[in-house]
Motif scaffolding. Structure first.
Motif, PDB file in Angstrom:
ATOM      1  N   VAL A  75       0.820  -1.218   0.000  1.00  0.00           N
ATOM      2  CA  VAL A  75       0.000   0.000   0.000  1.00  0.00           C
ATOM      3  C   VAL A  75       0.851   1.265   0.000  1.00  0.00           C
TER       4      VAL A  75
ATOM      5  N   LEU B 271       0.551   3.482  -3.149  1.00  0.00           N
ATOM      6  CA  LEU B 271      -0.746   4.149  -3.222  1.00  0.00           C
ATOM      7  C   LEU B 271      -0.792   5.364  -2.301  1.00  0.00           C
TER       8      LEU B 271
ATOM      9  N   MET C  15      -2.379   8.548  -9.743  1.00  0.00           N
ATOM     10  CA  MET C  15      -2.942   7.785  -8.642  1.00  0.00           C
ATOM     11  C   MET C  15      -3.308   6.363  -9.090  1.00  0.00           C
TER      12      MET C  15
ATOM     13  N   MET D  94      -0.167   4.338  -9.381  1.00  0.00           N
ATOM     14  CA  MET D  94       0.305   3.899  -8.071  1.00  0.00           C
ATOM     15  C   MET D  94      -0.560   2.774  -7.507  1.00  0.00           C
ATOM     16  N   LEU D  95      -1.872   2.857  -7.787  1.00  0.00           N
ATOM     17  CA  LEU D  95      -2.754   1.770  -7.377  1.00  0.00           C
ATOM     18  C   LEU D  95      -2.379   0.475  -8.099  1.00  0.00           C
ATOM     19  N   SER D  96      -2.026   0.626  -9.379  1.00  0.00           N
ATOM     20  CA  SER D  96      -1.617  -0.544 -10.157  1.00  0.00           C
ATOM     21  C   SER D  96      -0.365  -1.177  -9.575  1.00  0.00           C
TER      22      SER D  96
ATOM     23  N   THR E 230       0.526  -1.011  -6.469  1.00  0.00           N
ATOM     24  CA  THR E 230       0.079  -1.668  -5.238  1.00  0.00           C
ATOM     25  C   THR E 230      -0.485  -3.053  -5.526  1.00  0.00           C
TER      26      THR E 230
ATOM     27  N   TRP F  73     -12.199   3.083  -7.876  1.00  0.00           N
ATOM     28  CA  TRP F  73     -10.904   2.406  -7.774  1.00  0.00           C
ATOM     29  C   TRP F  73     -10.550   2.061  -6.323  1.00  0.00           C
TER      30      TRP F  73
ATOM     31  N   PRO G   3      -7.585  -1.211  -3.546  1.00  0.00           N
ATOM     32  CA  PRO G   3      -6.684  -1.267  -2.391  1.00  0.00           C
ATOM     33  C   PRO G   3      -7.326  -1.899  -1.161  1.00  0.00           C
TER      34      PRO G   3
END
Length: 327
Positions: free
Chosen positions: A209, A212, A225, A228-230, A232, A302, A306
């Motif tokens: 995490v 993210l 963003m 960064m989620l990808s 994570t 999205w 996470p």
């Protein structure tokens, strides 16, 4: 004649050493020694196993006044128990080692599958990609379903390879001479790797995490963003690969030793980690699509990923802890 003397007499008639009897009974040599010296008494399950192994009645074993062995017709009075040879055990371990990496990779594909959809949708919305949002959404969905289909194909293929060995998971069986010793030696050699993989998997999932949260602090750009989620999700997927690879390999040895969740007392169908992962992530994908299409709020939906990744990491840690509680 007491039980201890009967066990000694029957063992010697069969031409077995204490070590050989212990291996056939899936106990330690010290346990057999204690039975024969009357320091301890086998439980009812072991009495039944001794009865079938020596081909004598349980009455003969349990009643001291019976001095003459009462032999039984094993084919009629005791259920047939499958015996696993050392060749079959080696083949099973080889198949599980082969499929473990592929199941782990297929699970990673399930976790990774929404990434193209999220990146394409975010990129088209902010104008980074030179195509419409409809095209980005359609392409992303097609890619996601192709990845999930590939993962399902791998799961089915691996299931077909391990199908001949399903009885190891569901039925009580006996092992031929040398099998238990071979498996225990492999388990001993693999223990450090198993522990290391679980530690790495847990740490990677927990730390996944960071990208993210770092992205949230650095910028409010939607595409950044999502990227960064990808990252994570990819890290969480890598952590899961460690869990599954080590878990399947360890469980295969537990099945042959009939320990843990595969003991004679707990013989039942186990929840395969790969199956759990597939069902979990398919439910998450379905939820993501349902929420996104219904609310038409792709910018905020999205957050499902996470949250799902953190819950999944917790599930995997708990599952691995439970599977190793009898180690």
């Amino acid at each position: 004649m007491i039980l201890a003397d009967k066990i000694i007499e029957l063992r010697k008639k069969s031409g077995w050493s204490q070590e050989e009897l212990a291996e056939k009974m899936n106990v330690t040599r010290q346990s057999v020694s204690k039975w024969e010296s009357a320091q301890s008494t086998p439980d009812l399950g072991k009495i039944l196993q001794l009865s079938g192994l020596f081909g004598v009645s349980t009455d003969y074993l349990l009643k001291d006044e019976l001095g003459e062995a009462e032999y039984i017709n094993e084919a009629e009075e005791t259920p047939a128990v499958r015996r696993v040879s050392i060749e079959e055990a080696n083949e099973f371990l080889g198949v599980k080692e082969f499929t473990a990496k592929r199941i782990a990779f297929a699970t990673f594909l399930c976790i990774f599958s929404p990434v193209p959809l999220m990146v394409m949708a975010a990129g088209s919305e902010v104008g980074t990609f030179p195509f419409s949002e409809n095209f980005a959404g359609g392409f992303g969905l097609i890619t996601m379903f192709l990845l999930v289909a590939a993962a399902v194909a791998v799961f089915i293929s691996c299931g077909a390879k391990t199908a001949p060995f399903e009885y190891l998971e569901k039925q009580v069986f006996e092992t031929e001479y040398g099998v238990t010793g071979m498996v225990k030696e492999r388990q001993k050699q693999y223990r450090d790797t198993y522990t290391r993989c679980n530690v790495l998997g847990a740490c990677i999932c927990i730390l996944s995490v960071i990208p993210l949260f770092s992205g949230a602090f650095l910028t409010e750009n939607d595409l950044f963003m999502v990227c960064m989620l990808s990252v994570t999700m990819i890290l969480a997927g890598i952590g899961v690969v460690f869990f599954i690879t080590a878990g399947i390999h360890w469980a295969s040895m537990e099945k042959l030793l009939q320990e843990g969740d595969y003991s004679r007392q707990k013989k039942k169908k186990s929840n395969l980690t790969g199956a759990i992962s597939t069902v979990y992530w398919l439910i998450v994908v379905a939820g993501y699509l349902a929420v996104s299409f219904t609310a038409e709020d792709w910018n905020n939906s999205w957050i499902i990923w996470p949250v799902a990744a953190l819950i999944y990491a917790a599930i995997m840690v708990v599952c691995n802890a439970l599977s190793g509680k009898n180690q």
